[in-house]
Design an enzyme around this catalytic site. Structure first.
Site, short mmCIF file in Angstrom:
data_model
loop_
_atom_site.label_atom_id
_atom_site.label_comp_id
_atom_site.label_asym_id
_atom_site.label_seq_id
_atom_site.Cartn_x
_atom_site.Cartn_y
_atom_site.Cartn_z
N ASN A 153 127.14 80.24 49.92
CA ASN A 153 128.09 80.54 51.13
C ASN A 153 127.21 80.23 52.39
O ASN A 153 126.36 80.80 52.65
CB ASN A 153 128.52 82.16 51.14
N GLU A 189 133.48 88.90 47.10
CA GLU A 189 133.89 87.56 47.31
C GLU A 189 133.05 86.23 46.59
O GLU A 189 133.80 85.49 45.87
CB GLU A 189 133.90 87.01 48.74
#
Ligand code: ADP
Length: 401
Positions: free
Chosen positions: A8, A377
């Site tokens: 990320n 996530e």
């Protein structure tokens, strides 16, 4: 050990996690880390499954000057010191545009297509794509892009449009919605946590530095408070949320601000930070005695209440309300204040359960049950990446499904 690396990447940090692929296809988190201070004071920190420190080291600024360099340094540490050689890499990519309702295996053509959405998410998309490009130098390593917009792509046309000429919609000016990986994870968890309401009408409030709310029916997103970009909807750490577009015209015409100044203003100077003049961090505001900090919190809570009403209308009723993300998972007082605003919808909070961060924080007689569900996530990305890998290896199964 087969592993999946989840990446990320943001403007000044690259967060990563490593998941072990277990025999039955399960995933076990092994490493959580990040390289932050990219281009200023680079530092790699990583911990193991029990929170034990695996790395905490500084790098020369020249060695980690940008996101690709950060990716390379973190990758070298994983490979050379921990002997981690992932079988695939899953990336969080904020914008998938109108075409991607699912994660996708990445090749050069996909990257070229995703670059087109950089102006729609200027603070995220270019950084999300940078490590992908670096890793394309290893063509045998499968990479998967998982989009924050994908979970919302099946919205009804009414929820997908702005009232602007149709041609602009066709060109991609639509209400995309974001935080989709978080909402998808919550939607997948609800059948285990609350099977009686998982198929019903649920409002999820993802309250972090970025904040939005999503209306979910039968496990699918039907409406989001965010739209074309991640600026709309709730007030956030540094973004204003809903604002009359006329304000922006005024800033440009009457105050002479350029487009890039307005962009910086909207992404960096508004929200809790702008209102309070103190901080974008909810913890700081909650401990401050300054009246402007109190006002910023009041505004944050008020807009959550207003948006809950809007989403309840989209769903034509509500069967459950869920809090998640940094503020939603951790702030007892914000949850209590939001619950107070939702009393008209039937919320009766259990203060003791709320105080101990229980999974269900409403009283047993509450007409609308309220849950706290920690989001994940990264696990969602790892699951998607593994699923695409398995599908790729058994094309017959893909065709059959
Ligand atoms: P993101 O992933 O979008 O960067 P997070 O989901 O980590 O954001 O949420 C960050 C926000 O959560 C910050 O405003 C932070 O102050 C807030 N937060 C974290 N812990 C607490 C807490 N115990 N009480 C209040 N707010 C908290």
């Amino acid at each position: 050990m087969d592993t999946i690396l989840v990446v990320n990447a943001g403007s000044s940090s690259v967060k990563f996690q490593v998941f072990e692929v277990e025999g039955g296809g399960g995933l076990r988190r092994q490493i959580k880390g990040q390289m932050d201070g990219i281009g200023s004071r680079p530092r790699l920190r990583a911990s193991g499954p029990n929170g034990d420190t695996l790395a905490d080291r500084a790098y020369q600024i020249e060695a980690v000057a940008d996101v690709p360099a950060a990716m390379s340094a973190a990758g070298a540490w994983l490979r050379d010191e921990l002997d981690i050689k992932p079988i695939a890499v899953g990336h969080r990519v904020v914008h998938g545009g109108p075409d991607h309702a699912h994660p996708v295996l990445i090749d050069h053509a996909v990257v070229t297509q995703l670059e087109r959405y950089a102006p729609l998410a200027p603070l995220h998309q270019p950084h999300n794509l940078a490590p992908i490009r670096t890793l394309l130098n290893f063509p045998t390593l499968p990479q998967v892009a998982c989009f924050d917009t994908a979970f919302h792509r099946n919205h009804d046309a009414l929820a997908d449009h702005y009232a602007i000429p149709y041609q602009l919609h066709a060109e991609g000016i639509r209400r995309y919605g974001f935080h989709g990986l978080s909402y998808e994870y919550i939607a997948n968890r609800l059948p285990q946590i609350a099977p009686d309401i998982a198929g019903g009408r649920v409002i999820v409030a993802h309250l972090g530095s970025g904040a939005s709310m999503c209306a979910i029916r039968g496990g699918k997103s039907v409406e989001s408070t965010m739209g074309f970009t991640a600026l709309d909807g709730l007030a956030m750490g540094t973004r204003p949320g809903q604002i009359d577009p006329g304000v922006l015209l005024y800033l440009m015409v009457a105050k002479g601000m350029s487009a890039s100044e307005v962009q910086d203003f909207l992404y960096r100077d508004c929200g809790l930070k702008g209102l309070s003049g103190i901080s974008n961090d909810m913890r700081e505001l909650e401990t401050s005695v300054d009246s402007r900090a109190a006002f910023a919190i009041d505004y944050f809570v008020y807009r959550i209440g207003l948006n809950a009403g809007m989403l309840a209308a989209a769903l034509q009723g509500v069967d459950a309300f869920v809090f998640t993300a940094g503020i939603g998972e951790n702030s007892v007082s914000i949850r209590a204040r939001v619950a107070e605003r939702l009393a008209w919808l039937g919320v009766a909070l259990d203060p003791a359960e709320n105080g101990r961060h229980a999974g269900k924080i409403s009283r047993s007689g509450s007409r609308l049950p309220v849950y706290v569900v920690p989001t994940d996530e990264e696990l969602m990305i790892a699951q998607h990446t593994l699923a695409l890998l398995v599908n790729r290896q058994s094309p017959k199964r893909e065709r059959a499904s």
